[in-house]
Scaffold this active site. Structure first.
Site, PDB file in Angstrom:
ATOM      1  N   GLN A  95       0.891  -1.105  -0.011  1.00  0.00           N
ATOM      2  CA  GLN A  95       0.037   0.060   0.007  1.00  0.00           C
ATOM      3  C   GLN A  95       0.587   1.236   0.180  1.00  0.00           C
ATOM      4  O   GLN A  95       1.975   1.450   0.780  1.00  0.00           O
ATOM      5  CB  GLN A  95      -0.686  -0.121   1.331  1.00  0.00           C
ATOM      6  CG  GLN A  95      -1.808   0.989   1.271  1.00  0.00           C
ATOM      7  CD  GLN A  95      -3.171   0.806   0.346  1.00  0.00           C
ATOM      8  OE1 GLN A  95      -3.431  -0.296   0.180  1.00  0.00           O
ATOM      9  NE2 GLN A  95      -3.696   2.047  -0.005  1.00  0.00           N
ATOM     10  N   ALA A  96       0.614   2.211  -0.934  1.00  0.00           N
ATOM     11  CA  ALA A  96       1.683   3.204  -1.234  1.00  0.00           C
ATOM     12  C   ALA A  96       1.564   4.062   0.100  1.00  0.00           C
ATOM     13  O   ALA A  96       0.419   4.338   0.928  1.00  0.00           O
ATOM     14  CB  ALA A  96       0.797   4.197  -2.225  1.00  0.00           C
ATOM     15  N   SER A 148      -2.081  -0.768 -13.862  1.00  0.00           N
ATOM     16  CA  SER A 148      -3.305  -0.440 -13.694  1.00  0.00           C
ATOM     17  C   SER A 148      -4.388  -1.642 -14.383  1.00  0.00           C
ATOM     18  O   SER A 148      -3.679  -2.385 -15.131  1.00  0.00           O
ATOM     19  CB  SER A 148      -3.832   0.698 -14.911  1.00  0.00           C
ATOM     20  OG  SER A 148      -5.267   0.644 -14.893  1.00  0.00           O
ATOM     21  N   LYS A 202       0.299   7.466 -14.479  1.00  0.00           N
ATOM     22  CA  LYS A 202      -0.847   6.479 -13.726  1.00  0.00           C
ATOM     23  C   LYS A 202      -1.747   7.474 -12.892  1.00  0.00           C
ATOM     24  O   LYS A 202      -2.791   7.140 -13.013  1.00  0.00           O
ATOM     25  CB  LYS A 202      -0.196   5.671 -12.848  1.00  0.00           C
ATOM     26  CG  LYS A 202      -1.072   5.106 -11.888  1.00  0.00           C
ATOM     27  CD  LYS A 202      -1.952   4.040 -12.599  1.00  0.00           C
ATOM     28  CE  LYS A 202      -2.797   2.808 -12.120  1.00  0.00           C
ATOM     29  NZ  LYS A 202      -3.802   3.583 -10.898  1.00  0.00           N
ATOM     30  N   HIS A 205      -4.066   8.842 -15.474  1.00  0.00           N
ATOM     31  CA  HIS A 205      -5.054   7.852 -15.790  1.00  0.00           C
ATOM     32  C   HIS A 205      -6.000   7.613 -14.705  1.00  0.00           C
ATOM     33  O   HIS A 205      -7.114   7.605 -15.415  1.00  0.00           O
ATOM     34  CB  HIS A 205      -4.058   6.525 -15.943  1.00  0.00           C
ATOM     35  CG  HIS A 205      -5.041   5.476 -15.832  1.00  0.00           C
ATOM     36  ND1 HIS A 205      -5.578   4.615 -14.820  1.00  0.00           N
ATOM     37  CD2 HIS A 205      -5.377   4.318 -16.991  1.00  0.00           C
ATOM     38  CE1 HIS A 205      -6.179   3.470 -14.947  1.00  0.00           C
ATOM     39  NE2 HIS A 205      -6.300   3.578 -16.404  1.00  0.00           N
ATOM     40  N   ASN A 206      -5.557   7.780 -13.517  1.00  0.00           N
ATOM     41  CA  ASN A 206      -6.828   7.501 -12.593  1.00  0.00           C
ATOM     42  C   ASN A 206      -7.535   8.950 -12.497  1.00  0.00           C
ATOM     43  O   ASN A 206      -9.034   8.741 -12.457  1.00  0.00           O
ATOM     44  CB  ASN A 206      -6.260   7.256 -11.138  1.00  0.00           C
ATOM     45  CG  ASN A 206      -5.782   5.797 -10.940  1.00  0.00           C
ATOM     46  OD1 ASN A 206      -5.436   5.275 -11.864  1.00  0.00           O
ATOM     47  ND2 ASN A 206      -5.980   5.657  -9.696  1.00  0.00           N
ATOM     48  N   GLU A 209     -10.121   8.438 -15.229  1.00  0.00           N
ATOM     49  CA  GLU A 209     -10.956   7.374 -14.536  1.00  0.00           C
ATOM     50  C   GLU A 209     -12.042   7.724 -13.974  1.00  0.00           C
ATOM     51  O   GLU A 209     -13.123   7.448 -14.036  1.00  0.00           O
ATOM     52  CB  GLU A 209     -10.174   6.138 -13.927  1.00  0.00           C
ATOM     53  CG  GLU A 209     -10.870   4.850 -13.086  1.00  0.00           C
ATOM     54  CD  GLU A 209      -9.902   4.270 -12.373  1.00  0.00           C
ATOM     55  OE1 GLU A 209      -8.786   3.783 -12.799  1.00  0.00           O
ATOM     56  OE2 GLU A 209     -10.236   4.212 -11.083  1.00  0.00           O
TER      57      GLU A 209
END
Ligand code: 6PG
Length: 498
Positions: A95-96, A148, A202, A205-206, A209
């Site tokens: 988990q980041a 992803s 990324k 991208h989110n 999304e």
């Protein structure tokens, strides 16, 4: 746990000695994403070292999957590193957050110059830039890789967005490309750019999304409450839409979610789900970064705010029945439903297009700010498969940037420009209808305003500059001559050149 050497599917009995460097890649963190990506590597013929801080998780992984491929379990980070072939490649799937730094330091302490640490979590790109600098100073390579596709993608083919040094991609790229999704034989993985570029892309991208999910939600809201359709009927509409320009993973799963009936109550599941959207943070980061970069990602921003508003439970409860609706138009008559559905489809497509255009604008702005020299065609190409926003029209976006890498806006690409010709009337009708019926369409409407702002010959910013000069002497430009000017508002109101 006794150190068991690699067990392969062909020969379950141990063959390699312990600590022999036999693994081409190692995975740290065996929650579902980490487990699935480790299995994906093994399914593609790689020997995979696996480690989890909680040894019981490593043991469970080996009990569940140890016979399905060539795995080398490790009880300590040192054993884990020792089992990796040089240059060692360790993929962190935790988990980041703060825990990521701890694992990075443990690995760096055990690794040697030239080895590669990959962070596959959703880390904030500025953290990745910092980590890349720190790890490079220790002679190691650090790669921030956006991954992803969720749990299913991790196992069967994600889209992978690795940043970091080009040199590390030489040894890492073939491994990542082997497990990524493929479209027309092309891996949905490529070296994105230096240091934080992979996690930045990324993040965007989110953000896209979020906007994509919100415009789908707004279309659903209009069909459900503007046209009085049932979830099952709307599921059928989305299944139909998924055969055309809107073909995408998110449209596909929307039909599945809307078709789902709760077994206990025989009620459409969507009517039982609490209408408060969660968000782990990547959408927020996208908007924050865009604000700093000066990029108007209005669609993504409205999608993030829509999630926040949906979760403002107390405020929403207080507002129930308290805010006058004004005169509302009636729902769409059954005989007008078919035309309305098509108008909604077109408004959805147009709003989605604006969100992608804004997302790519942010990628280009980030690239300029950080000197990454990103190619938007690369992102469109690898996003065609594996990732959550995978969609047929990403082929068109890739073609658009292939044809003109200096495109001022995706909306100005000839193909999309001609598409908009057939969408904009419906878009306007739907924003009007939603407004007149009192249905919230924050992304449909903000995207249309963004579109109209982009195409406007004059914007009210002229007046704003006058106001700023009036109270703050911030000066303004003139359309008829160069320079900066200030009017002596509190004096004789003559104009002086600043
Ligand atoms: C992906 C997803 C993933 C995302 C989670 C939760 O690309 O696989 O975007 O990375 O973090 O699905 O996202 P939110 O909680 O922010 O909606």
């Amino acid at each position: 746990m006794t150190k068991t050497p690699a067990a392969s599917a062909a020969d379950p009995s141990p063959s390699a000695t312990t600590n022999e460097a036999t693994a081409q890649i190692g995975v740290v963190g065996l929650a579902v994403m980490g487990s699935n990506i480790a299995r994906n590597f093994a399914n593609h013929g790689h020997t995979v070292a696996v480690y989890n801080r909680t040894t019981a998780k490593t043991e469970k992984f080996m009990a569940d999957f140890g016979q399905t491929g060539s795995f080398v379990p490790a009880e300590t980070i040192q054993d884990f590193v020792a089992s990796l072939e040089r240059p060692r490649r360790a993929l962190i799937m935790v988990q980041a957050g703060a825990g990521t730094d701890a694992v990075i330091n443990q690995l760096a302490d055990a690794m040697e110059p030239g080895d590669i640490i990959i962070d596959g979590g959703n880390a904030l790109y500025t953290d990745t830039i910092r980590r890349e600098t720190d790890i490079r100073a220790r002679g190691l390579h650090f790669v921030g890789a956006g991954i992803s596709g969720g749990e299913e993608g991790a196992l069967n083919g994600p889209a992978i967005m690795p940043g970091g040094p080009a040199e590390s991609y030489e040894s890492l790229g073939p491994l990542l490309e082997s497990i990524s999704a493929k479209v027309d034989g092309t891996p949905c993985c490529t070296h994105i750019g230096p240091d934080g570029a992979g996690h930045f892309v990324k993040m965007v991208h989110n953000g896209i999304e979020y906007a994509d999910m919100q415009v789908i939600g707004e279309a659903y809201q209009l069909l459900r409450y503007g046209a009085g359709m049932s979830p099952a009927d709307i599921a059928a509409v989305f299944r139909e839409w998924n055969k055309g320009d809107l073909e995408s993973y998110l449209v596909e799963i929307t039909a599945e979610v809307l078709a789902q009936v709760d077994a206990d109550t025989n009620t459409p599941l969507v009517d039982l789900i609490v209408d408060a959207a969660g968000q782990k943070g990547t959408g927020r980061w996208t908007v924050k970064a865009a604000l700093d970069l000066g990029v108007p990602v209005t669609g993504i921003g409205e999608a993030v705010f829509a999630r926040a508003l949906s979760s403002a439970t107390s405020q929403r409860q207080a507002a129930q029945g308290q805010l006058p609706s004004g005169q509302l138009s009636p729902a769409v008559a059954p005989e007008d439903r078919e035309a309305f559905v098509e108008d909604v489809r077109r408004a959805l497509y147009a709003s989605k297009l604006v969100a992608y255009a804004q997302g790519f604008d942010e990628i280009l702005a980030g690239s300029a700010e950080y000197g990454w020299d990103l190619d938007p065609k690369d992102m469109a190409t690898i996003w065609r498969g594996g990732c959550i926003i995978r969609a047929k029209f990403l082929n068109r976006i890739a073609e658009a940037y292939q044809a003109n890498p200096k495109l001022e806006s995706l909306l100005l690409d000839p193909y999309f420009n001609s598409e908009l010709e057939g969408l904009v009337d419906s878009w306007r009708r739907i924003v009007v209808a939603a407004t007149q019926q009192g249905h919230p369409v924050p992304v449909f409407s903000s995207s249309l305003s963004y579109y109209d702002s982009l195409r406007a010959q004059r914007l009210p910013a002229a007046l704003i500059q006058g106001q700023r000069d009036y109270f703050g002497a911030h000066t303004y430009g003139r359309v008829d001559r160069p320079g900066a000017f200030h009017t002596l508002w509190s004096g004789d109101r003559t104009e002086v050149e600043a």
